[in-house]
Design a protein around this motif. Structure first.
Motif, PDB file in Angstrom:
ATOM      1  N   VAL A 147      -0.647   1.809  -1.757  1.00 39.83           N
ATOM      2  CA  VAL A 147      -1.717   1.288  -2.608  1.00 39.83           C
ATOM      3  C   VAL A 147      -1.124   0.131  -3.399  1.00 39.83           C
ATOM      4  O   VAL A 147      -0.218   0.316  -4.212  1.00 39.83           O
ATOM      5  N   ILE A 148      -1.624  -1.077  -3.122  1.00 36.43           N
ATOM      6  CA  ILE A 148      -1.072  -2.288  -3.734  1.00 36.43           C
ATOM      7  C   ILE A 148      -2.199  -3.051  -4.413  1.00 36.43           C
ATOM      8  O   ILE A 148      -3.285  -3.227  -3.859  1.00 36.43           O
ATOM      9  N   GLY A 149      -1.929  -3.503  -5.623  1.00 34.56           N
ATOM     10  CA  GLY A 149      -2.869  -4.371  -6.321  1.00 34.56           C
ATOM     11  C   GLY A 149      -2.475  -5.826  -6.139  1.00 34.56           C
ATOM     12  O   GLY A 149      -1.298  -6.159  -5.959  1.00 34.56           O
ATOM     13  N   TRP A 150      -3.475  -6.734  -6.173  1.00 36.09           N
ATOM     14  CA  TRP A 150      -3.230  -8.161  -5.939  1.00 36.09           C
ATOM     15  C   TRP A 150      -3.946  -8.971  -7.008  1.00 36.09           C
ATOM     16  O   TRP A 150      -5.117  -8.728  -7.306  1.00 36.09           O
ATOM     17  N   ARG A 151      -3.203  -9.955  -7.554  1.00 34.72           N
ATOM     18  CA  ARG A 151      -3.805 -10.902  -8.488  1.00 34.72           C
ATOM     19  C   ARG A 151      -4.362 -12.070  -7.688  1.00 34.72           C
ATOM     20  O   ARG A 151      -3.634 -12.768  -6.986  1.00 34.72           O
ATOM     21  N   ARG A 152      -5.667 -12.276  -7.791  1.00 38.43           N
ATOM     22  CA  ARG A 152      -6.292 -13.348  -7.011  1.00 38.43           C
ATOM     23  C   ARG A 152      -6.203 -14.682  -7.764  1.00 38.43           C
ATOM     24  O   ARG A 152      -5.739 -14.732  -8.900  1.00 38.43           O
ATOM     25  N   ASN A 153      -6.708 -15.722  -7.111  1.00 38.76           N
ATOM     26  CA  ASN A 153      -6.548 -17.053  -7.696  1.00 38.76           C
ATOM     27  C   ASN A 153      -7.333 -17.223  -8.991  1.00 38.76           C
ATOM     28  O   ASN A 153      -7.040 -18.113  -9.781  1.00 38.76           O
ATOM     29  N   ASN A 154      -8.353 -16.380  -9.203  1.00 35.78           N
ATOM     30  CA  ASN A 154      -9.084 -16.452 -10.471  1.00 35.78           C
ATOM     31  C   ASN A 154      -8.578 -15.404 -11.459  1.00 35.78           C
ATOM     32  O   ASN A 154      -9.245 -15.060 -12.417  1.00 35.78           O
ATOM     33  N   ASP A 155      -7.375 -14.890 -11.168  1.00 35.07           N
ATOM     34  CA  ASP A 155      -6.685 -13.937 -12.025  1.00 35.07           C
ATOM     35  C   ASP A 155      -7.384 -12.574 -12.074  1.00 35.07           C
ATOM     36  O   ASP A 155      -7.060 -11.733 -12.905  1.00 35.07           O
ATOM     37  N   SER A 156      -8.381 -12.381 -11.191  1.00 36.77           N
ATOM     38  CA  SER A 156      -8.992 -11.048 -11.113  1.00 36.77           C
ATOM     39  C   SER A 156      -8.092 -10.136 -10.275  1.00 36.77           C
ATOM     40  O   SER A 156      -7.242 -10.602  -9.506  1.00 36.77           O
ATOM     41  N   LEU A 157      -8.287  -8.840 -10.406  1.00 34.61           N
ATOM     42  CA  LEU A 157      -7.416  -7.860  -9.772  1.00 34.61           C
ATOM     43  C   LEU A 157      -8.201  -7.066  -8.736  1.00 34.61           C
ATOM     44  O   LEU A 157      -9.313  -6.600  -8.999  1.00 34.61           O
ATOM     45  N   ILE A 158      -7.611  -6.946  -7.541  1.00 33.29           N
ATOM     46  CA  ILE A 158      -8.198  -6.089  -6.512  1.00 33.29           C
ATOM     47  C   ILE A 158      -7.148  -5.066  -6.102  1.00 33.29           C
ATOM     48  O   ILE A 158      -5.946  -5.292  -6.232  1.00 33.29           O
ATOM     49  N   TRP A 159      -7.628  -3.936  -5.584  1.00 31.50           N
ATOM     50  CA  TRP A 159      -6.741  -2.871  -5.124  1.00 31.50           C
ATOM     51  C   TRP A 159      -7.020  -2.613  -3.653  1.00 31.50           C
ATOM     52  O   TRP A 159      -8.184  -2.583  -3.226  1.00 31.50           O
ATOM     53  N   THR A 160      -5.938  -2.445  -2.880  1.00 31.96           N
ATOM     54  CA  THR A 160      -6.086  -2.246  -1.441  1.00 31.96           C
ATOM     55  C   THR A 160      -5.178  -1.115  -0.971  1.00 31.96           C
ATOM     56  O   THR A 160      -4.142  -0.833  -1.579  1.00 31.96           O
ATOM     57  N   ILE A 161      -5.614  -0.475   0.112  1.00 35.77           N
ATOM     58  CA  ILE A 161      -4.713   0.381   0.885  1.00 35.77           C
ATOM     59  C   ILE A 161      -4.081  -0.501   1.941  1.00 35.77           C
ATOM     60  O   ILE A 161      -4.777  -1.083   2.783  1.00 35.77           O
ATOM     61  N   CYS A 162      -2.775  -0.631   1.865  1.00 33.25           N
ATOM     62  CA  CYS A 162      -2.036  -1.576   2.716  1.00 33.25           C
ATOM     63  C   CYS A 162      -1.306  -0.795   3.809  1.00 33.25           C
ATOM     64  O   CYS A 162      -0.446   0.041   3.517  1.00 33.25           O
ATOM     65  N   SER A 163      -1.671  -1.032   5.084  1.00 37.68           N
ATOM     66  CA  SER A 163      -1.007  -0.405   6.222  1.00 37.68           C
ATOM     67  C   SER A 163      -0.109  -1.434   6.898  1.00 37.68           C
ATOM     68  O   SER A 163      -0.539  -2.564   7.165  1.00 37.68           O
ATOM     69  N   ILE A 164       1.144  -1.071   7.176  1.00 35.32           N
ATOM     70  CA  ILE A 164       2.126  -1.992   7.761  1.00 35.32           C
ATOM     71  C   ILE A 164       2.476  -1.499   9.169  1.00 35.32           C
ATOM     72  O   ILE A 164       2.910  -0.348   9.340  1.00 35.32           O
ATOM     73  N   THR A 165       2.276  -2.362  10.164  1.00 35.27           N
ATOM     74  CA  THR A 165       2.560  -2.012  11.563  1.00 35.27           C
ATOM     75  C   THR A 165       3.573  -2.996  12.124  1.00 35.27           C
ATOM     76  O   THR A 165       3.329  -4.217  12.089  1.00 35.27           O
ATOM     77  N   PRO A 166       4.708  -2.515  12.637  1.00 30.24           N
ATOM     78  CA  PRO A 166       5.678  -3.439  13.255  1.00 30.24           C
ATOM     79  C   PRO A 166       5.107  -4.030  14.543  1.00 30.24           C
ATOM     80  O   PRO A 166       4.380  -3.366  15.273  1.00 30.24           O
ATOM     81  N   LEU A 167       5.432  -5.277  14.810  1.00 30.68           N
ATOM     82  CA  LEU A 167       4.914  -6.006  15.977  1.00 30.68           C
ATOM     83  C   LEU A 167       6.088  -6.338  16.889  1.00 30.68           C
ATOM     84  O   LEU A 167       7.070  -6.963  16.476  1.00 30.68           O
ATOM     85  N   PHE A 168       5.982  -5.890  18.150  1.00 33.87           N
ATOM     86  CA  PHE A 168       7.042  -6.109  19.127  1.00 33.87           C
ATOM     87  C   PHE A 168       6.515  -6.972  20.269  1.00 33.87           C
ATOM     88  O   PHE A 168       5.364  -6.836  20.694  1.00 33.87           O
ATOM     89  N   LYS A 169       7.379  -7.877  20.756  1.00 34.37           N
ATOM     90  CA  LYS A 169       7.090  -8.674  21.932  1.00 34.37           C
ATOM     91  C   LYS A 169       7.895  -8.078  23.070  1.00 34.37           C
ATOM     92  O   LYS A 169       9.113  -7.889  22.938  1.00 34.37           O
TER      93      LYS A 169
END
Length: 536
Positions: A222-244
């Protein structure tokens, strides 16, 4: 196997026949054309899997036929047959699309099946390759369509930390354009990110950085992000490794799901829960106080009920004693006073000085007074000791009572009874008798009625009684406590667990309606006490 039908275009009849026989022996379906025009006509309505083409034809060349088919876009796979010294023409045909060529010399016919088989494998490989390419294009289009239209934000970051792709949902999420993101680095995202506790990430703690370095990290954050208008959003961030290919690590794909509204709702829900818990504690406190008061009230009522039960038990004992004393009084009057008065009357009537037609007024008065005393004594006995109740039961005793009332008070009594049981337990019969007796006494004393009807009906679970007169009536609301003996009637009725209803109007008579239960805990206790009293 891709090659089934073969068209052979050859102007040499002997060679054409030899090719036909050999190919059919190999299991192919063979069509023959000896000239350019014959081949042209056949190809207008057919499509072979393979064409074996002679370059030199009497009415045209094999090259012209291929060029015509290329213009139409219907050129089948073909092999070229050429004479010795025409290799340059064969090379030109290879540029036009020929798959191979054979020189008409030596035992070239024996090589033809092998060449066709090799060509068949080549066609199979090309078909598979085309299908794979089509699937690849289709998959790329599908994945592009999915990522472009996905409601979740998707960011692709290569192994160097550069942002290589951002879908429209991610641009909308951060309120940046796709051009802003492209070629920016992971550090730009790190500066925008905050922890779930709303503290900034250290570089060596940022989950995306850890994933790029191949270090262990949970797949979701769960990561929060400061947007360009300084507002705050919260997201569920899923990280997937990418292989070639299989083992070549290319980067990571980050999927972002906006949970800002959910987080705000959860915070509000937590606040509401805390508030509700506080209110519950307050209500619990009040309920505990109310429960304590209720327990005190229950204890008080239980004490009152026990006292009432004791009073009822005492009242029943007094009623038993009262009825016993009435019986004793009746026996004393009957065996003492009545016998003595009767003896005095008999002595008087047997005296020589007494005659029926005597003119001695004193003797006549004494005779009359003695007779009246005997009748009054019997009436008193009737009041204090119900006649025949023990011997004849409730109906017999009431019938006897009504006969006396008819004789002494000239009151017409209509008695209707329907009892399924011949006898009830003694105290129950006595109480019912007293209720009806008191009601009849009220009619005699107060109603001025000449007729009264009495109903005694037994139902399955209760006894119904009704006393109806045609007298002067009264206003029930004006009935005083104890007036007309009603209090005693009501108390006896309630004592049996029954109910009494009084209906009356001036000049319109009076109705007393009773309903007495035949089965109840009170009656069971009365039955046991009555039995004990009888045994005593």
């Amino acid at each position: 196997m891709e090659i089934h039908r073969i068209l052979v275009v050859e102007d040499n009849p002997a060679l054409l026949a030899a090719l036909d026989a050999m190919l059919q022996e190999e299991g192919y379906e063979v069509s023959l054309a000896e000239s350019f025009q014959a081949a042209h006509r056949w190809l207008d309505s057919h499509q072979p899997d393979l064409m074996i083409l002679d370059l030199s034809l009497p009415d045209g060349s094999g090259g012209e036929l291929v060029e015509m088919l290329n213009e139409r876009g219907t050129t089948p796979p073909f092999l070229v047959l050429t004479g010795q010294g025409s290799e340059l023409d064969a090379v030109r045909m290879m540029k036009l699309g020929a798959r191979d060529y054979l020189v008409k010399q030596g035992n070239f016919l024996s090589l033809l099946p092998t060449v066709i088989q090799q060509l068949d494998q080549q066609l199979l490989h090309e078909k598979a390759l085309r299908k794979a390419e089509a699937n690849l294009v289709q998959n790329e289009m599908f994945h592009r369509c999915v990522t472009e239209h996905c409601v979740a934000g998707i960011i692709k970051i290569d192994i160097s930390g550069k942002i290589r792709y951002v879908n429209p949902a991610a641009c909308s999420l951060f309120r940046f354009s796709a051009g802003y993101f492209l070629n920016r680095s992971l550090s730009d995202l790190h500066h925008m990110a905050i922890r779930e506790s709303e503290d900034p990430y250290l570089v060596n703690e940022f989950p995306l950085q850890l994933a790029l370095q191949g270090l262990p990290t949970p797949s979701q954050h769960v990561i929060g992000w400061r947007r360009n208008n300084d507002s705050l959003i919260w997201t569920i961030c899923s990280i997937t490794p990418l292989f070639k290919l299989e083992d070549f690590f290319e980067g990571i794909v980050v999927t972002l799901i906006d949970v800002t509204d959910k987080r705000q709702y959860e915070r509000k829900a937590r606040r509401d829960v805390l508030q509700m818990q506080g209110e519950i504690r307050v209500q619990t406190f009040h309920l505990e106080i109310a429960n304590q008061r209720l327990e005190e009230e229950i204890h008080r009522r239980r004490t009152t009920e026990e006292a009432l039960l004791n009073d009822q038990k005492l009242l029943r004992k007094l009623l038993y004693l009262y009825e016993r004393d009435r019986k004793l009084i009746g026996y004393e009057i009957h065996d003492g006073l009545v016998q003595q008065v009767t003896a005095a009357l008999m002595i008087l009537q047997s005296s020589p000085i007494f005659e029926e037609n005597s003119t001695d007024e004193d003797l006549v008065k004494v005779n009359r007074f003695l007779k009246e005393a005997i009748e009054e004594a019997r009436r008193i006995i009737l009041g204090v000791r119900p006649p025949l109740l023990k011997e004849a039961g409730l109906v017999g005793a009431l019938s006897s009572l009504f006969e006396v009332v008819r004789t002494q008070f000239e009151l017409d009594v209509d008695f209707e009874h329907q009892l399924k049981e011949e006898r009830f337990f003694p105290f129950f019969e006595l109480t019912i008798f007293r209720i009806i007796q008191e009601a009849i006494n009220n009619v005699v004393r107060h109603s001025q009625s000449e007729h009264v009807s009495v109903k005694l009906i037994q139902h399955q679970d209760h006894l119904e009684m009704e006393i109806r007169d045609e007298g002067i009536g009264f206003q029930p609301a004006q009935l005083q406590q104890g007036g007309f003996g009603v209090q005693g009637i009501q108390e006896r009725t309630e004592f049996l667990g029954g109910s009494c209803m009084i209906e009356s109007e001036p000049d319109n008579g009076t109705v007393l309606a009773f309903e007495i239960p035949l089965q109840s805990a009170t009656l069971d206790q009365l039955r046991q006490e009555s039995k004990a009293e009888i045994d005593t």
